[in-house]
Design an enzyme around this catalytic site. Sequence first.
Site, PDB file in Angstrom:
ATOM      1  N   ASP A  13       0.848  -1.189   0.000  1.00  0.00           N
ATOM      2  CA  ASP A  13       0.000   0.000   0.000  1.00  0.00           C
ATOM      3  C   ASP A  13       0.881   1.235   0.000  1.00  0.00           C
ATOM      4  OD1 ASP A  13      -2.352   1.425  -0.110  1.00  0.00           O
ATOM      5  OD2 ASP A  13      -2.967   0.994   1.943  1.00  0.00           O
ATOM      6  N   GLY A  14       0.348   2.300  -0.527  1.00  0.00           N
ATOM      7  CA  GLY A  14       1.020   3.587  -0.539  1.00  0.00           C
ATOM      8  C   GLY A  14       0.035   4.661  -0.176  1.00  0.00           C
ATOM      9  N   GLU A  52       2.018   3.967  -4.180  1.00  0.00           N
ATOM     10  CA  GLU A  52       1.429   2.644  -4.430  1.00  0.00           C
ATOM     11  C   GLU A  52       2.399   1.797  -5.270  1.00  0.00           C
ATOM     12  OE1 GLU A  52      -1.297   1.330  -3.216  1.00  0.00           O
ATOM     13  OE2 GLU A  52      -2.686   2.959  -2.758  1.00  0.00           O
ATOM     14  N   ASP A  77      -4.629  -2.597  -2.902  1.00  0.00           N
ATOM     15  CA  ASP A  77      -5.938  -1.957  -3.087  1.00  0.00           C
ATOM     16  C   ASP A  77      -5.894  -0.942  -4.228  1.00  0.00           C
ATOM     17  OD1 ASP A  77      -4.584   0.197  -1.928  1.00  0.00           O
ATOM     18  OD2 ASP A  77      -5.700   0.118  -0.052  1.00  0.00           O
ATOM     19  N   HIS A 130      -9.556  -0.605   3.120  1.00  0.00           N
ATOM     20  CA  HIS A 130     -10.319  -0.282   4.331  1.00  0.00           C
ATOM     21  C   HIS A 130     -11.521  -1.198   4.512  1.00  0.00           C
ATOM     22  CE1 HIS A 130      -7.691   3.162   4.397  1.00  0.00           C
ATOM     23  NE2 HIS A 130      -8.087   3.464   3.172  1.00  0.00           N
ATOM     24  N   ASP A 140      -1.446  -0.406   4.994  1.00  0.00           N
ATOM     25  CA  ASP A 140      -1.963   0.965   5.002  1.00  0.00           C
ATOM     26  C   ASP A 140      -1.436   1.735   6.213  1.00  0.00           C
ATOM     27  OD1 ASP A 140      -4.015   3.026   4.011  1.00  0.00           O
ATOM     28  OD2 ASP A 140      -4.645   2.700   6.091  1.00  0.00           O
TER      29      ASP A 140
END
Length: 171
Positions: A13-14, A52, A77, A130, A140
């Site tokens: 994740d970024g 990301e 994501d 999320h 995240d």
Amino acid sequence: MAQQQLIDCIYTDGGCIHNPGPGGWGVVVQFTDGSVLEMGDHQPETTNNRMEMQAAIQALEYVRECDQQEPMRLLTDSKYVIDGITKWIKGWQKKGWKTAAGKPVLNQDLWQRLHQLNHPQISWCHVKGHSGEPGNERADAIANGFARGQKPHLRNNQSASMPKKSTKIKR
């Protein structure tokens, strides 16, 4: 000689505070024996998409160091990353790194590195952000911690037989 652990899946994740602005990336590597390795870092001025992509690049660099040939999943994501690496990249290459509209591809440097590191044993999987998926939530949290300038505690409960990976972004 210790047996090398096998990677089961990797979450990436970024994130970015204000876009563009300070950013961070996070990676959670889960091994088949239940152990975990976490990585992350920050960049003072960047975009969400670049972070990301940087997370996926760092994950694939780690996979390269491990030299694992068995299949594994990379979960993100970011539809931008998944669509870019699995659908759009071949067309961009054929068009000389131009979009369908004839404009230069954004983040070409990172797309080229991601393509160079990609392997057939990697299955690119989308996970809804999320949504309570523990690996994604942790990636995240790492990314956002770094983006906010707060280095989170990174777990590394893997055995000594795995290569050690720096948490710094290669510039």
